[in-house]
Design a protein around this motif. Structure first.
Motif, PDB file in Angstrom:
ATOM      1  N   ASN A  15      10.709  41.712 -35.975  1.00 30.41           N
ATOM      2  CA  ASN A  15      11.927  42.358 -35.681  1.00 30.41           C
ATOM      3  C   ASN A  15      12.263  43.448 -35.727  1.00 30.41           C
ATOM      4  OD1 ASN A  15      14.741  42.498 -35.642  1.00 30.41           O
ATOM      5  ND2 ASN A  15      14.378  40.334 -36.103  1.00 30.41           N
ATOM      6  N   LYS A  16      12.810  44.602 -35.513  1.00 28.76           N
ATOM      7  CA  LYS A  16      13.385  45.606 -35.755  1.00 28.76           C
ATOM      8  C   LYS A  16      14.520  46.262 -35.976  1.00 28.76           C
ATOM      9  CE  LYS A  16       8.657  48.019 -34.550  1.00 28.76           C
ATOM     10  NZ  LYS A  16       8.026  49.341 -33.836  1.00 28.76           N
ATOM     11  N   GLU A  17      15.221  45.040 -35.819  1.00 28.53           N
ATOM     12  CA  GLU A  17      16.109  45.216 -35.586  1.00 28.53           C
ATOM     13  C   GLU A  17      17.950  44.761 -36.088  1.00 28.53           C
ATOM     14  OE1 GLU A  17      16.857  43.429 -31.578  1.00 28.53           O
ATOM     15  OE2 GLU A  17      17.668  45.450 -30.378  1.00 28.53           O
ATOM     16  N   GLY A  18      16.356  43.279 -37.559  1.00 36.42           N
ATOM     17  CA  GLY A  18      17.515  43.663 -38.515  1.00 36.42           C
ATOM     18  C   GLY A  18      18.388  42.592 -38.161  1.00 36.42           C
ATOM     19  N   LEU A  19      17.442  41.502 -37.282  1.00 37.45           N
ATOM     20  CA  LEU A  19      18.169  40.317 -36.997  1.00 37.45           C
ATOM     21  C   LEU A  19      18.768  38.879 -38.142  1.00 37.45           C
ATOM     22  CD1 LEU A  19      17.258  40.773 -33.655  1.00 37.45           C
ATOM     23  CD2 LEU A  19      19.417  41.563 -34.270  1.00 37.45           C
ATOM     24  N   LEU A  20      19.575  37.871 -37.746  1.00 38.25           N
ATOM     25  CA  LEU A  20      18.496  36.798 -38.259  1.00 38.25           C
ATOM     26  C   LEU A  20      18.471  35.663 -37.004  1.00 38.25           C
ATOM     27  CD1 LEU A  20      22.520  36.375 -39.695  1.00 38.25           C
ATOM     28  CD2 LEU A  20      20.782  36.772 -41.619  1.00 38.25           C
ATOM     29  N   ASN A  21      17.779  34.822 -37.735  1.00 38.52           N
ATOM     30  CA  ASN A  21      16.838  34.098 -36.835  1.00 38.52           C
ATOM     31  C   ASN A  21      17.828  32.895 -35.917  1.00 38.52           C
ATOM     32  OD1 ASN A  21      14.458  33.834 -37.171  1.00 38.52           O
ATOM     33  ND2 ASN A  21      14.466  33.114 -39.308  1.00 38.52           N
ATOM     34  N   VAL A  22      17.421  32.550 -34.988  1.00 44.46           N
ATOM     35  CA  VAL A  22      18.036  31.389 -34.306  1.00 44.46           C
ATOM     36  C   VAL A  22      17.405  30.748 -32.988  1.00 44.46           C
ATOM     37  CG1 VAL A  22      19.347  34.112 -33.145  1.00 44.46           C
ATOM     38  CG2 VAL A  22      17.792  33.278 -32.225  1.00 44.46           C
ATOM     39  N   ASN A  23      18.408  29.903 -32.748  1.00 46.56           N
ATOM     40  CA  ASN A  23      17.415  28.400 -32.544  1.00 46.56           C
ATOM     41  C   ASN A  23      16.505  29.149 -30.609  1.00 46.56           C
ATOM     42  OD1 ASN A  23      17.276  25.659 -31.187  1.00 46.56           O
ATOM     43  ND2 ASN A  23      18.288  25.367 -32.635  1.00 46.56           N
ATOM     44  N   LYS A  24      14.882  28.427 -31.449  1.00 48.43           N
ATOM     45  CA  LYS A  24      14.383  28.214 -30.916  1.00 48.43           C
ATOM     46  C   LYS A  24      13.896  27.436 -29.721  1.00 48.43           C
ATOM     47  CE  LYS A  24      12.042  32.351 -32.912  1.00 48.43           C
ATOM     48  NZ  LYS A  24      13.005  32.012 -34.011  1.00 48.43           N
ATOM     49  N   LYS A  25      14.732  26.777 -29.297  1.00 48.59           N
ATOM     50  CA  LYS A  25      14.658  25.425 -28.037  1.00 48.59           C
ATOM     51  C   LYS A  25      15.469  25.108 -27.991  1.00 48.59           C
ATOM     52  CE  LYS A  25      13.559  20.660 -28.962  1.00 48.59           C
ATOM     53  NZ  LYS A  25      13.087  18.864 -29.246  1.00 48.59           N
ATOM     54  N   PHE A  26      17.432  25.652 -28.135  1.00 42.31           N
ATOM     55  CA  PHE A  26      18.470  25.020 -27.579  1.00 42.31           C
ATOM     56  C   PHE A  26      19.030  26.664 -27.605  1.00 42.31           C
ATOM     57  CE2 PHE A  26      17.052  21.307 -29.422  1.00 42.31           C
ATOM     58  CZ  PHE A  26      16.514  20.464 -28.012  1.00 42.31           C
ATOM     59  N   GLN A  27      19.082  26.337 -26.396  1.00 41.33           N
ATOM     60  CA  GLN A  27      20.918  27.642 -26.295  1.00 41.33           C
ATOM     61  C   GLN A  27      22.361  27.293 -25.954  1.00 41.33           C
ATOM     62  OE1 GLN A  27      19.656  31.114 -23.386  1.00 41.33           O
ATOM     63  NE2 GLN A  27      18.672  32.345 -25.516  1.00 41.33           N
ATOM     64  N   ASP A  28      23.384  28.317 -26.420  1.00 38.30           N
ATOM     65  CA  ASP A  28      24.302  27.545 -25.393  1.00 38.30           C
ATOM     66  C   ASP A  28      24.891  28.416 -24.337  1.00 38.30           C
ATOM     67  OD1 ASP A  28      27.392  26.811 -25.621  1.00 38.30           O
ATOM     68  OD2 ASP A  28      27.905  27.937 -27.461  1.00 38.30           O
ATOM     69  N   ASN A  29      24.806  28.154 -23.392  1.00 42.19           N
ATOM     70  CA  ASN A  29      25.366  28.729 -22.333  1.00 42.19           C
ATOM     71  C   ASN A  29      24.628  29.918 -22.219  1.00 42.19           C
ATOM     72  OD1 ASN A  29      27.162  27.186 -20.554  1.00 42.19           O
ATOM     73  ND2 ASN A  29      28.081  27.333 -22.042  1.00 42.19           N
ATOM     74  N   GLY A  30      23.404  30.240 -22.475  1.00 40.18           N
ATOM     75  CA  GLY A  30      23.328  31.847 -22.895  1.00 40.18           C
ATOM     76  C   GLY A  30      22.849  32.382 -23.971  1.00 40.18           C
ATOM     77  N   ARG A  31      23.908  32.024 -25.072  1.00 44.30           N
ATOM     78  CA  ARG A  31      23.731  32.379 -26.618  1.00 44.30           C
ATOM     79  C   ARG A  31      23.474  30.913 -27.139  1.00 44.30           C
ATOM     80  NH1 ARG A  31      29.078  32.558 -23.511  1.00 44.30           N
ATOM     81  NH2 ARG A  31      30.018  34.763 -23.514  1.00 44.30           N
ATOM     82  N   GLU A  32      23.149  32.136 -29.039  1.00 39.25           N
ATOM     83  CA  GLU A  32      22.246  32.228 -29.635  1.00 39.25           C
ATOM     84  C   GLU A  32      23.202  30.319 -30.444  1.00 39.25           C
ATOM     85  OE1 GLU A  32      23.684  34.632 -29.288  1.00 39.25           O
ATOM     86  OE2 GLU A  32      21.515  36.214 -29.358  1.00 39.25           O
ATOM     87  N   PHE A  33      22.305  29.412 -31.067  1.00 39.83           N
ATOM     88  CA  PHE A  33      22.561  28.471 -31.646  1.00 39.83           C
ATOM     89  C   PHE A  33      21.857  28.771 -32.728  1.00 39.83           C
ATOM     90  CE2 PHE A  33      23.535  25.340 -28.432  1.00 39.83           C
ATOM     91  CZ  PHE A  33      24.619  25.243 -28.815  1.00 39.83           C
ATOM     92  N   LEU A  34      22.670  27.901 -34.125  1.00 34.67           N
ATOM     93  CA  LEU A  34      21.958  28.431 -35.190  1.00 34.67           C
ATOM     94  C   LEU A  34      20.805  27.752 -35.248  1.00 34.67           C
ATOM     95  CD1 LEU A  34      24.522  27.068 -37.609  1.00 34.67           C
ATOM     96  CD2 LEU A  34      23.775  29.387 -37.529  1.00 34.67           C
ATOM     97  N   PRO A  35      19.563  28.229 -36.416  1.00 33.76           N
ATOM     98  CA  PRO A  35      18.296  27.436 -36.035  1.00 33.76           C
ATOM     99  C   PRO A  35      18.068  26.104 -37.083  1.00 33.76           C
ATOM    100  CG  PRO A  35      18.076  29.058 -37.662  1.00 33.76           C
ATOM    101  CD  PRO A  35      19.311  29.369 -37.135  1.00 33.76           C
ATOM    102  N   PHE A  36      17.484  25.481 -36.556  1.00 30.43           N
ATOM    103  CA  PHE A  36      16.737  23.715 -37.526  1.00 30.43           C
ATOM    104  C   PHE A  36      16.607  24.349 -38.280  1.00 30.43           C
ATOM    105  CE2 PHE A  36      16.530  22.050 -32.644  1.00 30.43           C
ATOM    106  CZ  PHE A  36      18.096  22.070 -33.120  1.00 30.43           C
ATOM    107  N   VAL A  37      17.050  23.547 -39.473  1.00 28.23           N
ATOM    108  CA  VAL A  37      16.241  23.434 -41.298  1.00 28.23           C
ATOM    109  C   VAL A  37      14.782  23.158 -40.647  1.00 28.23           C
ATOM    110  CG1 VAL A  37      18.190  22.914 -42.085  1.00 28.23           C
ATOM    111  CG2 VAL A  37      17.088  21.021 -41.797  1.00 28.23           C
ATOM    112  N   ALA A  38      14.215  24.111 -41.638  1.00 25.90           N
ATOM    113  CA  ALA A  38      12.429  23.655 -41.814  1.00 25.90           C
ATOM    114  C   ALA A  38      11.931  22.366 -42.002  1.00 25.90           C
ATOM    115  CB  ALA A  38      11.537  24.662 -42.724  1.00 25.90           C
ATOM    116  N   GLU A  39      12.958  21.145 -43.633  1.00 25.85           N
ATOM    117  CA  GLU A  39      12.716  20.358 -43.511  1.00 25.85           C
ATOM    118  C   GLU A  39      12.818  19.185 -42.776  1.00 25.85           C
ATOM    119  OE1 GLU A  39      14.113  22.203 -45.129  1.00 25.85           O
ATOM    120  OE2 GLU A  39      13.157  23.582 -46.376  1.00 25.85           O
ATOM    121  N   VAL A  40      12.365  18.730 -42.061  1.00 20.08           N
ATOM    122  CA  VAL A  40      12.062  17.648 -41.377  1.00 20.08           C
ATOM    123  C   VAL A  40      11.876  16.204 -41.666  1.00 20.08           C
ATOM    124  CG1 VAL A  40      12.851  19.382 -39.007  1.00 20.08           C
ATOM    125  CG2 VAL A  40      10.551  17.974 -39.398  1.00 20.08           C
ATOM    126  N   PRO A  41      11.949  14.582 -40.919  1.00 16.80           N
ATOM    127  CA  PRO A  41      13.322  15.337 -39.941  1.00 16.80           C
ATOM    128  C   PRO A  41      14.433  14.846 -41.563  1.00 16.80           C
ATOM    129  CG  PRO A  41      12.281  12.840 -40.038  1.00 16.80           C
ATOM    130  CD  PRO A  41      11.310  13.806 -40.825  1.00 16.80           C
TER     131      PRO A  41
END
Length: 413
Positions: A15-41
């Motif tokens: 993006n062009k806004e200098g943002l941090l990554n957020v969770n792509k799967k879940f939201q908290d009442n329309g607000r962001e969660f932290l992203p999940f770690v890449a190493e799964v499980p």
């Protein structure tokens, strides 16, 4: 401290806004969660009642411990949201800024807010106002001769006084600050490495309300730590549970920390060589006898334990030794940092004025669904008498970062 590799993982570079990554799967009442770690499980706990096998992995942040307990995860998350909130606002104010410029300027603001909230709002309540004035005092200027390195004794012993202040229950409250019917408060060990609880059990808001009204444990010389930490501590990549007090003692020895009396002498406090001497620092006679039975002599006492059991200073949460060690460290971190927010040339005068208006309560207001908070979130508060509307909590005006108003502050991008 994040490495460059970690930073690349947590940044959104698309993006062009200098943002941090957020969770792509879940939201908290329309607000962001932290992203999940890449190493799964990942090794985080799973919902024992989920029969669908849907995993909730550990969250990713700049600190690998961000999923350790729900309250810590909550604070990491609101600061993620605060970064993205400020970054989006700065991009609107300075639309010509690149994503890298937005990110770096936002990061600079977030760093300043951490400095302000820690030194202004938190540390004086921990070591007491008298010790704060003695060891830290008012900011004068950057001192290039002062080493801001975090000391071994601070990180390994003194700042771990907080382990004795952790309550055994993590409260989760509804918008009336009452126990939630659906997602009640949980014992601390049930909140270890359990990000699924935030995603499936009401999000951040109930935890934030619990944090705001739940008192920290008062350090008790007869019962120093909750058994949630001494009997049920969970550690990744290990079987069984652990005792945090034992880990703290062993860590001090692994790090080669000198004993209790050596650090008292370092702080200009009297060495305590007899049972009578100990009674001048520790009022609990039974505890003194136990210490001498185990250690034989006061000089043998581990510094973490000795500092922890000293009588608490007035208007503080530690005894004299830890007040000294924390105070000296905070003074070095502030005055030895040429990027300290109050140092000339870091921010403009108008920017410093706006930064000083901000608070942790404001951060919570801006990044959650909680709309009533205490004026000072570090003071024990009762709802509703100590709470005020977010509408009247001071906040900073980011327009003073408009580039045309900040002559000479920004370099070529």
């Amino acid at each position: 401290m994040e490495t460059s590799c970690q930073i690349l993982k947590i940044r959104n570079l698309t993006n062009k806004e200098g943002l941090l990554n957020v969770n792509k799967k879940f939201q908290d009442n329309g607000r962001e969660f932290l992203p999940f770690v890449a190493e799964v499980p990942s090794p985080c706990a799973q919902d024992p009642l989920d029969n669908n096998g849907e995993r909730t992995d550990c969250f990713l942040a700049g600190d690998s411990r961000s999923s350790e307990v729900l309250s810590l995860t909550t604070l990491h998350t609101i600061w993620l949201r605060e970064h993205n909130r400020i970054a989006k606002a700065l991009k609107k104010i300075n639309n010509h800024w690149s994503a890298e410029t937005v990110y770096q300027e936002t990061r600079k603001i977030i760093g300043a807010l951490h400095q302000i909230i820690t030194l202004r709002d938190y540390v004086p309540k921990i070591i007491g106002s008298d010790a704060f004035d003695h060891y830290i005092g008012k900011y004068k200027a950057y001192n290039p001769l002062l080493d801001p390195t975090v000391s071994n004794v601070f990180s390994t012993a003194a700042f771990r006084f907080g382990h004795a202040t952790v309550p055994p229950v993590l409260k989760r409250l509804d918008n009336m600050f009452e126990e939630k019917q659906n997602y009640s408060s949980v014992r601390l060990h049930e909140a270890f490495f359990s990000p699924w609880r935030l995603i499936k059990e009401g999000g951040l808001d109930p935890v934030i309300r619990g944090i705001l009204v739940q008192p920290a444990n008062v350090i008790d010389q007869d019962n120093l730590m909750t058994d949630e930490l001494t009997e049920k501590l969970f550690v990744f990549n290990a079987t069984g549970t652990f005792d945090l007090a034992s880990l703290n003692l062993q860590r001090g020895r692994d790090h080669g920390l000198p004993g209790y009396n050596d650090w008292r002498e370092f702080c200009g406090l009297h060495r305590l060589n007899t049972e009578g001497d100990l009674s001048t620092a520790i009022s609990n006679a039974n505890l003194i006898k136990k210490l001498l039975e185990i250690y034989k002599h006061p000089s043998n006492i581990d510094v973490w334990l000795g500092g922890l059991v000293e009588d608490i200073l007035p208007r503080g949460r530690t005894g004299p030794l830890f007040a000294c060690l924390i105070g000296k460290q905070m003074h070095a971190l502030r005055d030895g940092d040429r990027f300290w927010w109050e140092n000339e040339g870091i921010f403009t005068e108008s920017q410093r004025s706006e930064l000083a208006k901000h608070s942790l309560s404001r951060v919570m207001c801006d990044n959650s669904g909680v709309n009533e908070v205490p004026g000072d979130s570090f003071l024990l508060s009762q709802y509703p008498k100590d709470f005020i509307s977010c509408d009247i909590i001071s906040s900073m005006n980011l327009n003073v970062w408009k580039e045309s108003n900040v002559q000479g502050m920004f370099h070529k991008r």
